[in-house]
Design a protein around this motif. Structure first.
Motif, PDB file in Angstrom:
ATOM      1  N   ASP A 148       0.571   4.246  -2.680  1.00 49.01           N
ATOM      2  CA  ASP A 148       0.372   5.630  -2.230  1.00 49.01           C
ATOM      3  C   ASP A 148       1.462   6.539  -2.806  1.00 49.01           C
ATOM      4  OD1 ASP A 148      -1.904   5.001  -0.803  1.00 49.01           O
ATOM      5  OD2 ASP A 148      -0.866   4.855   1.136  1.00 49.01           O
ATOM      6  N   LYS A 201       0.665   7.175  -6.395  1.00 44.95           N
ATOM      7  CA  LYS A 201      -0.448   8.128  -6.478  1.00 44.95           C
ATOM      8  C   LYS A 201       0.025   9.546  -6.163  1.00 44.95           C
ATOM      9  CE  LYS A 201      -3.805   8.261  -3.359  1.00 44.95           C
ATOM     10  NZ  LYS A 201      -5.083   8.026  -2.635  1.00 44.95           N
ATOM     11  N   ASN A 202       0.742   9.709  -5.052  1.00 44.34           N
ATOM     12  CA  ASN A 202       1.148  11.052  -4.626  1.00 44.34           C
ATOM     13  C   ASN A 202       2.241  11.652  -5.501  1.00 44.34           C
ATOM     14  OD1 ASN A 202      -0.652  11.309  -2.420  1.00 44.34           O
ATOM     15  ND2 ASN A 202       0.661   9.978  -1.210  1.00 44.34           N
ATOM     16  N   LYS A 209       0.823  -1.221   0.000  1.00 44.01           N
ATOM     17  CA  LYS A 209       0.000   0.000   0.000  1.00 44.01           C
ATOM     18  C   LYS A 209       0.852   1.263   0.000  1.00 44.01           C
ATOM     19  CE  LYS A 209      -3.835   2.410   2.137  1.00 44.01           C
ATOM     20  NZ  LYS A 209      -3.769   3.420   1.129  1.00 44.01           N
ATOM     21  N   THR A 210       1.968   1.228   0.702  1.00 40.89           N
ATOM     22  CA  THR A 210       2.870   2.385   0.736  1.00 40.89           C
ATOM     23  C   THR A 210       3.392   2.704  -0.660  1.00 40.89           C
ATOM     24  OG1 THR A 210       3.516   1.773   2.976  1.00 40.89           O
ATOM     25  CG2 THR A 210       4.941   3.322   1.838  1.00 40.89           C
ATOM     26  N   ASP A 248      -7.441   5.894  -6.966  1.00 45.74           N
ATOM     27  CA  ASP A 248      -7.296   4.578  -6.329  1.00 45.74           C
ATOM     28  C   ASP A 248      -7.866   3.484  -7.235  1.00 45.74           C
ATOM     29  OD1 ASP A 248      -6.081   5.533  -3.951  1.00 45.74           O
ATOM     30  OD2 ASP A 248      -8.044   6.130  -3.183  1.00 45.74           O
ATOM     31  N   ASP A 254      -6.547  14.389  -5.845  1.00 47.32           N
ATOM     32  CA  ASP A 254      -6.730  13.121  -5.148  1.00 47.32           C
ATOM     33  C   ASP A 254      -8.211  12.777  -5.097  1.00 47.32           C
ATOM     34  OD1 ASP A 254      -6.284  10.837  -3.720  1.00 47.32           O
ATOM     35  OD2 ASP A 254      -5.633  11.839  -1.877  1.00 47.32           O
TER      36      ASP A 254
END
Length: 114
Positions: A57, A60-61, A53-54, A77, A72
């Motif tokens: 993320d 995504k970021n 998940k990190t 997601d 966002d």
């Protein structure tokens, strides 16, 4: 061929299968791969782990929000999840360049690399 060219051939084959790479936008794939810089040569940073998940993320970021300028939201997601599913859970080589390419295509962001 250079190491960069070798990687592009590998990425095209992975995207289109070894039989037909005609459906791959080579210009877009090359632009995305170049934008990743030296990270494509490092075994760890050249891949995306969908089970982490990190890591997702971070994609995504740093990529979708930071580089591509998207807001966002749940659609980001969902796009990440779809690309993970598209690449397959059994695929241990989810190359970052291919992952980003599929995200760009899925979200219709090709113009950002024109």
């Amino acid at each position: 061929m250079s190491q960069f060219d070798d990687l592009l051939v590998k990425y095209k084959e992975e995207l289109g299968g070894t039989r037909d790479v005609s459906g791959v936008d080579e210009t877009l794939l090359t632009a995305i791969t170049k934008a990743l810089g030296p990270s494509i040569y490092n075994d760890d940073s050249s891949r995306v782990s969908c089970s982490d998940k990190t890591e997702l993320d971070r994609v995504k970021n740093n990529f979708l929000i930071g580089k591509m300028g998207l807001a966002d939201g749940p659609d980001l997601d969902a796009a990440l999840k779809e690309v993970c599913e598209q690449m397959g859970s059994a695929n241990r080589n989810k190359y970052r360049a291919i992952f980003y390419y599929l995200l760009v295509k899925k979200l219709g962001l090709e113009a950002k690399y024109a």
